[in-house]
Scaffold this motif. Sequence first.
Motif, short mmCIF file in Angstrom:
data_model
loop_
_atom_site.label_atom_id
_atom_site.label_comp_id
_atom_site.label_asym_id
_atom_site.label_seq_id
_atom_site.Cartn_x
_atom_site.Cartn_y
_atom_site.Cartn_z
N THR A 73 3.26 -3.38 -11.85
CA THR A 73 3.37 -3.26 -10.43
C THR A 73 2.79 -4.13 -9.68
OG1 THR A 73 3.61 -1.66 -8.59
CG2 THR A 73 1.52 -1.30 -10.13
N ASP A 74 3.19 -4.42 -8.46
CA ASP A 74 2.64 -5.00 -7.34
C ASP A 74 2.20 -4.37 -6.50
OD1 ASP A 74 4.50 -7.61 -7.86
OD2 ASP A 74 6.35 -7.56 -7.21
N VAL A 75 2.53 -2.95 -6.71
CA VAL A 75 1.60 -1.95 -6.14
C VAL A 75 0.48 -1.47 -6.30
CG1 VAL A 75 1.87 0.93 -5.13
CG2 VAL A 75 3.70 -0.73 -5.27
N HIS A 76 -0.74 -1.56 -5.18
CA HIS A 76 -1.89 -1.57 -6.03
C HIS A 76 -2.56 -0.05 -5.88
CE1 HIS A 76 -6.72 -3.03 -5.96
NE2 HIS A 76 -5.85 -3.92 -6.10
N LEU A 77 -2.74 0.32 -6.40
CA LEU A 77 -3.82 1.96 -6.01
C LEU A 77 -4.63 1.43 -5.64
CD1 LEU A 77 -4.13 4.04 -8.15
CD2 LEU A 77 -6.06 2.57 -9.50
N ASP A 78 -5.31 0.63 -4.90
CA ASP A 78 -6.45 1.26 -3.69
C ASP A 78 -5.47 1.88 -2.55
OD1 ASP A 78 -8.13 0.61 -5.58
OD2 ASP A 78 -8.59 -1.57 -4.23
N HIS A 79 -3.87 1.00 -2.35
CA HIS A 79 -2.69 0.92 -1.26
C HIS A 79 -2.34 2.53 -1.54
CE1 HIS A 79 -2.06 -3.23 -0.56
NE2 HIS A 79 -3.21 -2.89 0.10
N ILE A 80 -2.26 2.76 -2.70
CA ILE A 80 -2.16 4.32 -2.82
C ILE A 80 -3.54 5.46 -2.36
CG2 ILE A 80 -0.76 5.93 -4.57
CD1 ILE A 80 0.10 3.68 -6.08
N LEU A 81 -3.96 4.98 -3.45
CA LEU A 81 -5.37 6.11 -2.91
C LEU A 81 -5.26 6.30 -1.62
CD1 LEU A 81 -7.28 5.34 -6.14
CD2 LEU A 81 -5.89 7.01 -6.22
N PHE A 82 -6.23 5.12 -0.74
CA PHE A 82 -6.55 5.10 0.21
C PHE A 82 -6.27 4.39 1.22
CE2 PHE A 82 -10.03 3.82 -3.20
CZ PHE A 82 -10.79 5.50 -2.57
N GLY A 83 -4.40 4.10 0.91
CA GLY A 83 -3.59 3.77 2.27
C GLY A 83 -3.71 2.38 2.10
N ASN A 84 -2.97 2.18 3.51
CA ASN A 84 -2.87 0.45 3.95
C ASN A 84 -2.34 0.61 5.18
OD1 ASN A 84 -2.91 -2.42 4.01
ND2 ASN A 84 -0.89 -2.69 2.86
N MET A 85 -2.49 1.33 5.82
CA MET A 85 -2.04 1.76 7.29
C MET A 85 -1.64 -0.51 8.49
SD MET A 85 -4.44 3.38 10.71
CE MET A 85 -4.46 4.78 9.92
N LEU A 86 -2.37 -1.20 7.93
CA LEU A 86 -1.95 -1.59 8.75
C LEU A 86 -1.04 -2.88 8.33
CD1 LEU A 86 -6.08 -3.94 9.25
CD2 LEU A 86 -4.86 -2.38 11.15
N THR A 113 1.80 10.96 5.07
CA THR A 113 0.79 10.02 5.70
C THR A 113 0.74 9.53 4.02
OG1 THR A 113 -1.43 11.81 3.94
CG2 THR A 113 -0.28 12.18 6.51
N LEU A 114 0.99 8.99 3.29
CA LEU A 114 1.48 8.59 2.15
C LEU A 114 0.48 6.42 2.22
CD1 LEU A 114 0.04 9.00 -0.75
CD2 LEU A 114 2.84 8.49 -1.63
N SER A 115 1.52 6.18 2.78
CA SER A 115 1.50 4.98 3.27
C SER A 115 0.41 4.63 4.47
CB SER A 115 3.19 4.31 3.86
OG SER A 115 3.46 5.32 5.21
#
Length: 273
Positions: free
Chosen positions: A114-127, A190-192
């Motif tokens: 997947t192109d979705v990085h695990l860090d973005h799922i675990l810690f979000g990508n607010m920017l 809040t996930l994203s």
Amino acid sequence: METLFFPFQFAFMNNAFVMMLIIAVPTSLLSCYLVLKGWSLMGDAISHAVLPGVVVAYLLNIPLIIGAFCAGMVCALSTGFLAENSRVKQDTVMGIVFSGMFGFGIVLYTKITTDVHLDHILFGNMLGVSAADLWTAGVIAAFVALAVLAKRRDLMLHAFDPIQAQAVGLPVRWLHYGLLSLISLTIVATLSAVGIILSIGLLIAPGAIAFLVTRRFALMLPIAVGVTAVSGFLGVYLSFFIDSAPAPTVILVLTVIFIAAFVRANLRARATA
């Protein structure tokens, strides 16, 4: 002055500010009830348990928020069922359920491409939040806030004394699972922005701070919302200048405020003793 306003020149920073203001409302309102009911671990359990739902939703090519919500509700319902039908205490059951589902989610994630990085799922990508993320969070936040405010007195009695709530005829079971559903929805919102791991900070710290600041529940709700909004703004703003991730910085600001509130409460208690 130009340096102070420099972050507001970027669209991604403005989106991050707006996202924090949106999610500050539902997380803060629910935080007050979670603190009063002693459900801190329940919020933690649901937030971790949504990971397998996110992965399965990706595999089925459906919106990730649907999978996250379904997984959160499976965690909440299974925890309630196991706690009611075994001698094991509820906090132990929650620890087993959420760690098991979280582990299952990690295993699933490692088996897919997947192109979705695990860090973005675990810690979000607010920017990196998009307009769609803002709209999704806004709709969920409005629904959760309206539901909590409409039933705030029933939920308050249920939090303080569920036996009395049942005695006066309140639908205790509906309130119980309704609150769990609202928690799951809020975590989805809040996930994203802050991800799975850090969402628990927004669901616990505001209520804990408000609990230390005031003894009146009617004041806890606005205080919690105000603290989260201010912390969210400061965290995102500071992260730009210190070159850190916004979500952890927001949680760090909330932690500092909690420590200050804790010290203040202790000093006042000693002064009146």
